[in-house]
Design an enzyme around this catalytic site. Structure first.
Site, PDB file in Angstrom:
ATOM      1  N   GLN B 259       0.824  -1.215   0.000  1.00 49.45           N
ATOM      2  CA  GLN B 259       0.000   0.000   0.000  1.00 49.45           C
ATOM      3  C   GLN B 259       0.856   1.261   0.000  1.00 49.45           C
ATOM      4  O   GLN B 259       0.503   2.249  -0.637  1.00 49.45           O
ATOM      5  CB  GLN B 259      -0.968   0.010   1.187  1.00 49.45           C
ATOM      6  CG  GLN B 259      -2.034  -1.062   1.092  1.00 49.45           C
ATOM      7  CD  GLN B 259      -2.680  -1.118  -0.271  1.00 49.45           C
ATOM      8  OE1 GLN B 259      -3.391  -0.214  -0.671  1.00 49.45           O
ATOM      9  NE2 GLN B 259      -2.426  -2.175  -1.023  1.00 49.45           N
ATOM     10  N   HIS B 262       1.595   3.181  -3.248  1.00 50.34           N
ATOM     11  CA  HIS B 262       0.569   3.865  -4.064  1.00 50.34           C
ATOM     12  C   HIS B 262       0.868   5.349  -4.250  1.00 50.34           C
ATOM     13  O   HIS B 262       0.891   5.851  -5.361  1.00 50.34           O
ATOM     14  CB  HIS B 262      -0.816   3.700  -3.448  1.00 50.34           C
ATOM     15  CG  HIS B 262      -1.536   2.498  -3.952  1.00 50.34           C
ATOM     16  ND1 HIS B 262      -1.882   2.329  -5.259  1.00 50.34           N
ATOM     17  CD2 HIS B 262      -1.978   1.383  -3.315  1.00 50.34           C
ATOM     18  CE1 HIS B 262      -2.505   1.169  -5.421  1.00 50.34           C
ATOM     19  NE2 HIS B 262      -2.564   0.571  -4.247  1.00 50.34           N
ATOM     20  N   GLU B 327      -9.178   0.977   5.037  1.00 53.28           N
ATOM     21  CA  GLU B 327      -9.679   0.482   3.754  1.00 53.28           C
ATOM     22  C   GLU B 327      -9.436  -1.031   3.647  1.00 53.28           C
ATOM     23  O   GLU B 327     -10.338  -1.805   3.361  1.00 53.28           O
ATOM     24  CB  GLU B 327      -8.948   1.227   2.633  1.00 53.28           C
ATOM     25  CG  GLU B 327      -9.384   0.830   1.245  1.00 53.28           C
ATOM     26  CD  GLU B 327      -8.460   1.420   0.173  1.00 53.28           C
ATOM     27  OE1 GLU B 327      -7.340   1.870   0.513  1.00 53.28           O
ATOM     28  OE2 GLU B 327      -8.857   1.406  -1.008  1.00 53.28           O
ATOM     29  N   HIS B 328      -8.199  -1.452   3.866  1.00 52.70           N
ATOM     30  CA  HIS B 328      -7.842  -2.880   3.851  1.00 52.70           C
ATOM     31  C   HIS B 328      -7.405  -3.291   5.248  1.00 52.70           C
ATOM     32  O   HIS B 328      -6.601  -2.588   5.862  1.00 52.70           O
ATOM     33  CB  HIS B 328      -6.668  -3.149   2.913  1.00 52.70           C
ATOM     34  CG  HIS B 328      -6.877  -2.667   1.521  1.00 52.70           C
ATOM     35  ND1 HIS B 328      -6.344  -1.486   1.062  1.00 52.70           N
ATOM     36  CD2 HIS B 328      -7.555  -3.206   0.479  1.00 52.70           C
ATOM     37  CE1 HIS B 328      -6.689  -1.314  -0.217  1.00 52.70           C
ATOM     38  NE2 HIS B 328      -7.429  -2.333  -0.595  1.00 52.70           N
ATOM     39  N   ASP B 361      -6.902  -6.906  -4.688  1.00 57.83           N
ATOM     40  CA  ASP B 361      -6.831  -5.819  -5.676  1.00 57.83           C
ATOM     41  C   ASP B 361      -7.099  -6.318  -7.091  1.00 57.83           C
ATOM     42  O   ASP B 361      -7.662  -5.595  -7.909  1.00 57.83           O
ATOM     43  CB  ASP B 361      -5.426  -5.205  -5.682  1.00 57.83           C
ATOM     44  CG  ASP B 361      -5.259  -4.195  -4.576  1.00 57.83           C
ATOM     45  OD1 ASP B 361      -6.273  -3.801  -3.979  1.00 57.83           O
ATOM     46  OD2 ASP B 361      -4.104  -3.813  -4.309  1.00 57.83           O
ATOM     47  N   HIS B 420     -54.385  15.829   3.662  1.00 55.66           N
ATOM     48  CA  HIS B 420     -54.014  14.417   3.782  1.00 55.66           C
ATOM     49  C   HIS B 420     -55.202  13.623   4.349  1.00 55.66           C
ATOM     50  O   HIS B 420     -55.568  12.572   3.822  1.00 55.66           O
ATOM     51  CB  HIS B 420     -52.803  14.248   4.716  1.00 55.66           C
ATOM     52  CG  HIS B 420     -51.476  14.553   4.079  1.00 55.66           C
ATOM     53  ND1 HIS B 420     -51.152  15.797   3.616  1.00 55.66           N
ATOM     54  CD2 HIS B 420     -50.394  13.757   3.826  1.00 55.66           C
ATOM     55  CE1 HIS B 420     -49.914  15.766   3.120  1.00 55.66           C
ATOM     56  NE2 HIS B 420     -49.440  14.537   3.228  1.00 55.66           N
TER      57      HIS B 420
END
Lengths: 431, 431
Positions: B259, B262, B327-328, B361, B420
């Site tokens: 990661q 990235h 996230e992971h 992924d 109504h």
């Protein structure tokens, strides 16, 4: 009520006119809201108390911001018992319906040792916003809270503005208590949204904020979206009735008016294949308007956003209904189920002449918080889904990874992500 | 990699540091984006072509904006056949997994003539944004498109910026074609988001926009949210590994780095109960970094947002993992399933030592577009759910409405909504 022949031009004009009601067009208030958000984020309780004094004229502090058990009991003593009974009956139906929406975790496995799945987890903290002011909508309290309760949310808190005596409307309190809210904070407006999004000394930060509000509340919710989750931005109410010559004009007229009374931005539209029905409905509407208590609002809303559209056939009528994507759609035709199969876009679909829209607002069980202003093309009614989230589950054995490891490494390398490739390769390296 | 003892203070500092990466903090670009949106809304194609010339240096017009069949064929002739094979293998797994997410319409009826239900309808128009530039991610194309295809979306269109020769990366074209995209438009940036949200002469308006992009794309998506739907705003990538003394330090290190490579905002965190593992992982990380091609990015990202946290027990380790809501999340412990049951917040959960994050992924099947930056507390992975919406179905007979009509009228009157009440009462009036 104006009767218009449905053509490409009239349709385009109406679609454009309806979009004028969008909360995307109120940019002038954005600076005010953004100041309030920043101030509450920085100064927490102090800012919240200051705004509550300024906007609600109420002296709220850390000791009295939370509604007490005594206040709840007092509320029960002043609300009409018959209304409490009706709230309880509606609650049973609303809970029954929402329980059917529950989604469950699942997994799938292969004998090579792979497990793939999806874990469903309720949100931990939810904040429900309830507007104050003269209009009190206990039904909205139920509709916001029940799906969160059914989802299994741990902490459901509510905020609502106090009156200048520092009190909350008793009907709101009873509805909240009946629905299962444990904590109610006396704060409203953009400052309430800010407090829920960032947390203060008195008010816990939540994961998601739901509930309708004025333009300041709507803009504040849009602004904090991403930092927390929100429900969709509520717009003005809408009804579209699809009817043929078999429809009862009196019922159609009454149902159109039930939405027109909400506010001046509400929209009521009949799309019909029958000019005779169009004319009869128009007359019935005029008659009803004279005797209804919210005559002024109704007249403005019908003038602004009310239409009776005459289509040449049901196909054309259905097409325009799909383009408008109304919050509420009533189908009063010979075979309403056949028409329903062709409806792509609507928040809630009411079939047949006894399924009048207020039945859904109050009692049948489905949620009355629905996508408005054309957003039924991509948004859904508020539901249990709004109060859960999912996590993917991935588990591979060596046996399962071994035959594909070179494929993954190649894919990663093609994206120049060599550390990704390395994290697979390292599992098969020969030392 | 720095090793930090987990305390309340270190935890709070880390959480605050991680939130710095939020796209909510890039207000300085909002004015630029808002100009682009307004210009494209007003001037449509003309504005799109002008921005594409300005930002991408490409001369795009109404005749060449759409990728042609010839360009697709050319792309197939230049992409390595082995990569096309891998894309196809991954596609099978991704489709299999997403098919299990399909939700179905349901209804429930009572013999009194009530039918309540929920109709599931796919979105009609979806726009997928694919970033341009040097980095090409065919895997992201698959992950964005497949759930829309499985949901049954009628029209899936794609936009991606052209290079200065007016060409799109061939790998992107092959991935798009394999996944099932029919139309690809050569436009990128905030102008692409504006075109998809409002429509131009060349580019159709869509109901929902998905796909990652730079800060301009992210801000544009946030700004059009409500007018159309969007997926959640993508933030920088993250991994959190939960490990005890049984974990393989080499695997843990390799996964953290996958990661970190990235970008400089990516975050890699190990939370472990074992100081011995912490030290071994730190050494392995230093060794790997020296030999990885994206060394510079990795070093910056580890310095900024990389941590090895030593917790006093697994309970404390799990609590911080839930607060970070990564996230992971990889679980490498003696009994990963027992730990998983205590995980509330994570985008994707990887169990055991062979479930390395890049498996998810590229290949396993679950979506790799996941909630980042703490939003796993309330958002879910991209899924088939993102490409459908629901409508409530309500149908009552006279027999079913009759016994409750007075209750509904009372509820409506309590909210001062007399029209109504009237719409129910009119069905039971005696003329």
């Amino acid at each position: 009520m104006r009767i218009v022949e449905l053509t490409k031009d009239t349709k385009d004009n109406i679609l454009e006119n309806l979009l004028k009601r969008s909360p995307n067009n109120y940019g002038e208030y954005e600076a005010v809201v953004s100041d309030i958000l920043a101030n509450v984020k920085a100064n927490k309780d102090a800012a919240v108390f200051e705004y509550t004094l300024k906007f609600d004229k109420a002296a709220i502090n850390a000791d009295n911001i939370l509604v007490t058990q005594d206040e709840i009991e007092e509320a029960y003593s002043v609300v009409e018992p018959a209304l409490i009974d009706v709230i309880r009956k509606a609650l049973v139906n609303i809970e029954d319906y929402h329980r059917k929406q529950k989604q469950y975790s699942w997994f799938d496995s292969t004998p090579q040792g792979t497990i793939l799945g999806q874990k469903v987890t309720p949100l931990e903290w939810v904040g429900v916003y309830v507007p104050g002011g003269k209009a009190v909508y206990p039904s909205s309290v139920l509709m916001n809270v029940v799906p969160a309760v059914v989802a299994g949310v741990d902490h459901i808190i509510m905020t609502t503005p106090p009156n200048k005596e520092g009190k909350v409307n008793p009907v709101t309190l009873v509805a909240a208590k009946e629905a299962g809210v444990k904590e109610i904070y006396k704060v409203g407006g953009a400052q309430a949204i800010a407090a829920l999004a960032y947390g203060t000394e008195s008010i816990p930060k939540v994961d998601k904020i739901v509930g309708p509000g004025n333009i300041f509340v709507a803009l504040a919710k849009k602004s904090v979206y991403g930092h927390v989750s929100i429900d969709s931005i509520a717009g003005p109410s809408e009804i579209l009735v699809l009817a043929d010559e078999t429809a009862n004009p009196r019922y159609v007229a009454a149902d159109l008016l039930s939405q027109a009374e909400h506010d001046e931005l509400a929209s009521s539209i009949l799309v019909t294949t029958s000019r005779e029905l169009a004319e009869k409905v128009s007359v019935e509407v005029e008659n009803f308007v004279q005797v209804l208590s919210r005559k002024e609002i109704i007249e403005k809303s019908l003038n602004n956003y009310g239409y009776i559209l005459v289509a040449k056939d049901m196909e054309e009528a259905i097409a325009v209904a799909n383009e408008i994507a109304s919050e509420h759609l009533e189908i009063m035709t010979k075979d309403p189920y056949a028409v329903m199969t062709k409806i792509r876009n609507a928040g809630a679909i009411f079939l047949g002449e006894y399924s009048s829209e207020p039945l859904g607002d109050y009692f049948a069980g489905p949620n009355h918080i629905l996508p408005t202003n054309g957003t039924a093309k991509f948004f859904s009614p508020l539901s249990v889904d709004d109060f859960i989230k999912k996590s993917s589950i991935i588990s591979y054995s060596r046996e399962a990874l071994e035959p594909i490891h070179k494929d993954i490494e190649q894919f990663a390398k093609s994206e120049q992500l060599t550390a990704h490739a390395n994290s697979i390769a390292v599992r098969f390296e020969t030392l």
